[in-house]
Design a protein around this motif. Structure first.
Motif, short mmCIF file in Angstrom:
data_model
loop_
_atom_site.label_atom_id
_atom_site.label_comp_id
_atom_site.label_asym_id
_atom_site.label_seq_id
_atom_site.Cartn_x
_atom_site.Cartn_y
_atom_site.Cartn_z
N CYS A 1 -42.88 -25.66 20.11
CA CYS A 1 -41.53 -26.13 20.02
C CYS A 1 -41.50 -25.90 22.13
CB CYS A 1 -40.62 -24.54 19.66
SG CYS A 1 -41.42 -24.90 17.84
N SER A 2 -42.36 -25.22 22.20
CA SER A 2 -42.41 -25.25 24.34
C SER A 2 -42.65 -26.49 24.95
CB SER A 2 -42.92 -23.77 24.41
OG SER A 2 -44.31 -23.96 24.15
N THR A 3 -41.62 -26.38 25.80
CA THR A 3 -42.47 -27.57 26.69
C THR A 3 -43.40 -27.25 28.05
OG1 THR A 3 -40.49 -27.32 27.78
CG2 THR A 3 -40.66 -28.78 26.50
N ASP A 4 -43.59 -26.06 28.44
CA ASP A 4 -44.24 -25.59 29.22
C ASP A 4 -45.89 -25.20 28.68
OD1 ASP A 4 -44.73 -23.27 27.93
OD2 ASP A 4 -42.47 -22.09 29.56
N ASP A 5 -46.74 -24.95 29.39
CA ASP A 5 -47.93 -24.35 28.98
C ASP A 5 -48.33 -23.17 28.92
OD1 ASP A 5 -48.77 -27.46 29.52
OD2 ASP A 5 -49.76 -26.34 31.54
N SER A 6 -47.15 -22.45 28.19
CA SER A 6 -47.14 -21.13 27.89
C SER A 6 -46.93 -21.06 26.25
CB SER A 6 -46.82 -20.00 28.29
OG SER A 6 -45.47 -20.40 28.72
N ILE A 7 -47.12 -20.05 25.70
CA ILE A 7 -46.84 -19.76 23.90
C ILE A 7 -45.61 -19.03 24.26
CG2 ILE A 7 -47.90 -18.96 21.98
CD1 ILE A 7 -49.98 -19.60 22.26
N HIS A 8 -44.78 -19.15 23.86
CA HIS A 8 -43.42 -18.59 23.44
C HIS A 8 -43.91 -18.62 22.28
CE1 HIS A 8 -41.30 -20.50 27.39
NE2 HIS A 8 -41.72 -21.14 26.62
N LEU A 9 -42.31 -17.08 21.14
CA LEU A 9 -42.58 -16.70 20.56
C LEU A 9 -42.64 -17.32 19.27
CD1 LEU A 9 -42.52 -14.24 18.98
CD2 LEU A 9 -40.16 -14.17 18.81
N SER A 10 -42.00 -18.49 19.08
CA SER A 10 -41.83 -19.56 17.72
C SER A 10 -42.45 -20.46 17.71
CB SER A 10 -40.47 -20.73 18.57
OG SER A 10 -40.40 -21.52 20.01
N ASP A 11 -43.56 -20.62 19.27
CA ASP A 11 -44.77 -21.38 19.08
C ASP A 11 -45.76 -19.83 18.16
OD1 ASP A 11 -44.00 -23.03 20.52
OD2 ASP A 11 -44.35 -22.24 22.52
N PHE A 12 -45.82 -19.25 18.63
CA PHE A 12 -46.79 -18.08 18.05
C PHE A 12 -46.31 -18.08 16.66
CE2 PHE A 12 -47.70 -13.44 16.60
CZ PHE A 12 -49.14 -13.60 17.34
N ILE A 13 -45.19 -17.88 16.07
CA ILE A 13 -44.68 -17.35 14.23
C ILE A 13 -45.32 -18.86 13.69
CG2 ILE A 13 -42.54 -17.33 12.39
CD1 ILE A 13 -41.46 -15.53 14.96
N PRO B 1 -57.37 -13.22 17.57
CA PRO B 1 -57.02 -13.85 18.86
C PRO B 1 -56.72 -15.26 18.32
CG PRO B 1 -58.15 -11.71 19.30
CD PRO B 1 -57.90 -12.66 17.82
N LEU B 2 -56.48 -15.91 19.47
CA LEU B 2 -56.30 -17.16 19.44
C LEU B 2 -57.46 -18.27 19.83
CD1 LEU B 2 -52.98 -16.86 18.43
CD2 LEU B 2 -52.44 -18.81 19.74
N SER B 3 -57.96 -19.26 18.79
CA SER B 3 -59.50 -19.61 19.65
C SER B 3 -58.70 -20.58 21.14
CB SER B 3 -59.84 -21.00 18.89
OG SER B 3 -59.08 -21.72 17.95
N PRO B 4 -58.64 -20.99 21.77
CA PRO B 4 -58.81 -22.61 23.04
C PRO B 4 -58.01 -23.43 22.06
CG PRO B 4 -60.57 -21.84 23.36
CD PRO B 4 -60.57 -20.94 21.78
N SER B 5 -58.90 -23.52 21.25
CA SER B 5 -57.95 -25.38 20.34
C SER B 5 -56.79 -25.14 20.09
CB SER B 5 -58.90 -25.70 19.45
OG SER B 5 -58.89 -25.19 18.24
N GLU B 6 -56.44 -23.39 19.63
CA GLU B 6 -55.30 -22.72 18.91
C GLU B 6 -53.75 -23.33 19.44
OE1 GLU B 6 -56.01 -20.96 14.94
OE2 GLU B 6 -56.57 -19.21 16.75
N PHE B 7 -54.61 -22.05 21.06
CA PHE B 7 -53.84 -22.27 21.95
C PHE B 7 -53.09 -23.65 23.06
CE2 PHE B 7 -52.67 -21.54 26.90
CZ PHE B 7 -51.27 -20.67 26.81
N GLU B 8 -54.19 -24.47 23.25
CA GLU B 8 -53.77 -26.32 23.71
C GLU B 8 -52.97 -26.09 22.64
OE1 GLU B 8 -54.55 -27.71 26.09
OE2 GLU B 8 -55.46 -25.23 27.27
N PHE B 9 -52.65 -26.86 21.11
CA PHE B 9 -52.26 -26.80 20.28
C PHE B 9 -50.90 -26.45 19.77
CE2 PHE B 9 -49.79 -27.03 15.87
CZ PHE B 9 -49.76 -27.85 15.92
N ALA B 10 -50.56 -24.74 20.42
CA ALA B 10 -49.74 -24.47 20.20
C ALA B 10 -48.78 -24.62 21.35
CB ALA B 10 -49.45 -22.77 20.42
N SER B 11 -49.28 -24.56 22.35
CA SER B 11 -48.63 -24.26 24.03
C SER B 11 -47.99 -26.49 24.59
CB SER B 11 -49.33 -24.29 25.18
OG SER B 11 -50.70 -24.92 24.97
N LYS B 12 -48.87 -26.77 23.44
CA LYS B 12 -48.72 -28.56 23.66
C LYS B 12 -47.57 -29.16 22.56
CE LYS B 12 -50.45 -28.82 27.93
NZ LYS B 12 -50.29 -28.71 28.64
N SER B 13 -48.45 -28.93 20.90
CA SER B 13 -47.51 -29.16 19.82
C SER B 13 -46.36 -29.21 19.43
CB SER B 13 -48.98 -29.64 19.22
OG SER B 13 -49.71 -30.53 19.85
#
Length: 390
Positions: free
Chosen positions: A309-321, A295-307
């Protein structure tokens, strides 16, 4: 590439053999033996030695060239290990995806599949079997022979669609002696069809050749084995004696030791490569799998959701890959940034998407496409300024 390497090694040995034969007037078989012994740093410690400074200078260059050849072989071996690990990782994920598709089908079929349903799952995974092959595969999993495949039997036997058709219809026979014989035959045939196992068999055979020659030469079995193994490991701890009359090694021992080492040392290295691959591939694949499923750590989630591909506060498939590529160490921040730059360069409409014409530059004429590709190479990362094409 391999043909070029072999040609370089033979040229290297031929030149050195001719040099020693002409410089010291050694017999050609002795010169060939000495060139290989010195160049590959085997160190058989024979009594034939160089006495002139000029030849010692040549030998220095000869050994350095040999070290370069050995270094090139080591790079090839490392690449072979990495390729094997990558292939093993790819095979594991392929089996996981295949098993997932079967699990969904079994769940929909209340824990069992008919032969037609089983075939449909195979075809959805790109496996097209003839009627005979399908019956053979289904009979392997339908242990009750009632026309249905139970999930428990499938889950215990399945090892990937590549192995879906058994090599023998007796491999899961209810009669124990027949089942044991079928599995033994399957294992025996795999020794000659699997590339890695062929290398191991050839290595054992080559050790046997060295031992047999050593015993023919007059050594006891232990000394003969000592010679065979140490020669291939470039230890050279046991070597034939020189002829006391001529002062040189006899023709047969010199040629055998040289040819045995020349062919056996690369074989020994490839065998060690297979062994090293076996040692690390399981650890590497399991570590990679654990990283993906963790599972993702809180810091990984913040990095993936903010830095990413996506522009919202969720993680898309491209962000996860992309995040998983970061976890595996297969992507760096600089590489990701350069990918963004390239994407923006192709995105003419600036809408954050690439059409077919934008991605393939199909709307540009040949001159415009050449200018765009030239500008791309001009600022290629990692290239020194004087090597960037203008």
């Amino acid at each position: 590439m391999y043909t070029t390497c072999i040609a370089i090694v033979f040229s290297w040995l031929l030149l050195s053999t001719l040099f020693y034969a002409n410089f010291y007037k050694w017999p050609y078989h002795q010169s060939f033996f000495y060139a290989l012994d010195a160049g590959m740093s085997i160190g058989f410690c024979t009594e034939v030695k160089e006495t002139e400074v000029a030849s010692k200078l040549f030998t220095i260059v000869h050994i350095l060239l040999g070290a370069s050849c050995i270094g090139g072989v080591l790079i090839m071996l490392v690449n072979s290990i990495l390729e094997g690990v990558y292939n093993r990782s790819t095979e594991m994920y392929k089996v996981i995806v295949e098993r997932y598709s079967f699990d969904k089908a079994f769940k929909a079929g209340n824990g069992r599949l008919s032969y037609d349903e089983f075939n449909n799952v195979l075809q959805s995974n790109g496996c097209i079997l003839s009627e005979t092959e399908l019956k053979k595969a289904c009979s392997e999993y339908d242990l009750d022979h009632n026309g249905f495949i139970q999930y428990e039997d499938f889950d215990r036997i399945f090892e990937g669609i590549a192995n879906i058709v058994p090599s023998s219809r007796y491999i899961n026979s209810q009669w124990l002696p027949l089942r044991v014989a079928a599995r033994a035959f399957d294992s025996l045939t795999s020794l000659f069809t699997d590339k890695n196992r062929r290398i191991n068999i050839l290595f054992i055979f080559w050790i046997g050749v060295g031992v047999a020659w050593g015993m023919r030469y007059g050594w006891d079995p232990i000394t003969a084995t000592h010679f065979a193994v140490s020669a291939l490991a470039t230890g050279g701890l046991t070597a034939p004696k020189n002829n006391p009359t001529s002062g040189y090694m006899d023709t047969e021992p010199a040629l055998f030791c040289a040819i045995y080492s020349m062919l056996g040392i690369p074989l020994f290295s490839f065998t060690l490569t297979q062994f090293a691959r076996v040692l690390i591939e399981k650890y590497y694949v399991e570590d990679e799998y654990d990283r993906i499923t963790q599972p993702l750590s809180p810091s990984e989630f913040e990095f993936a959701s903010k830095s990413l591909c996506s522009t919202d506060d969720s993680i898309h498939l491209s962000d996860f890959i992309i995040l998983q590529l970061f976890r595996q160490g297969k992507l760096s921040v600089d590489e990701l940034e350069y990918m963004r730059i390239q994407f923006k360069a192709f995105d003419k409409t600036k809408d954050g998407r690439l059409s077919r014409s934008e991605a393939t530059l199909s709307e540009l004429d040949d001159d415009e496409r050449w200018v765009k590709m030239r500008n791309r190479d001009k600022f290629k990362p990692g290239m020194p300024p004087n090597t960037r094409r203008i």
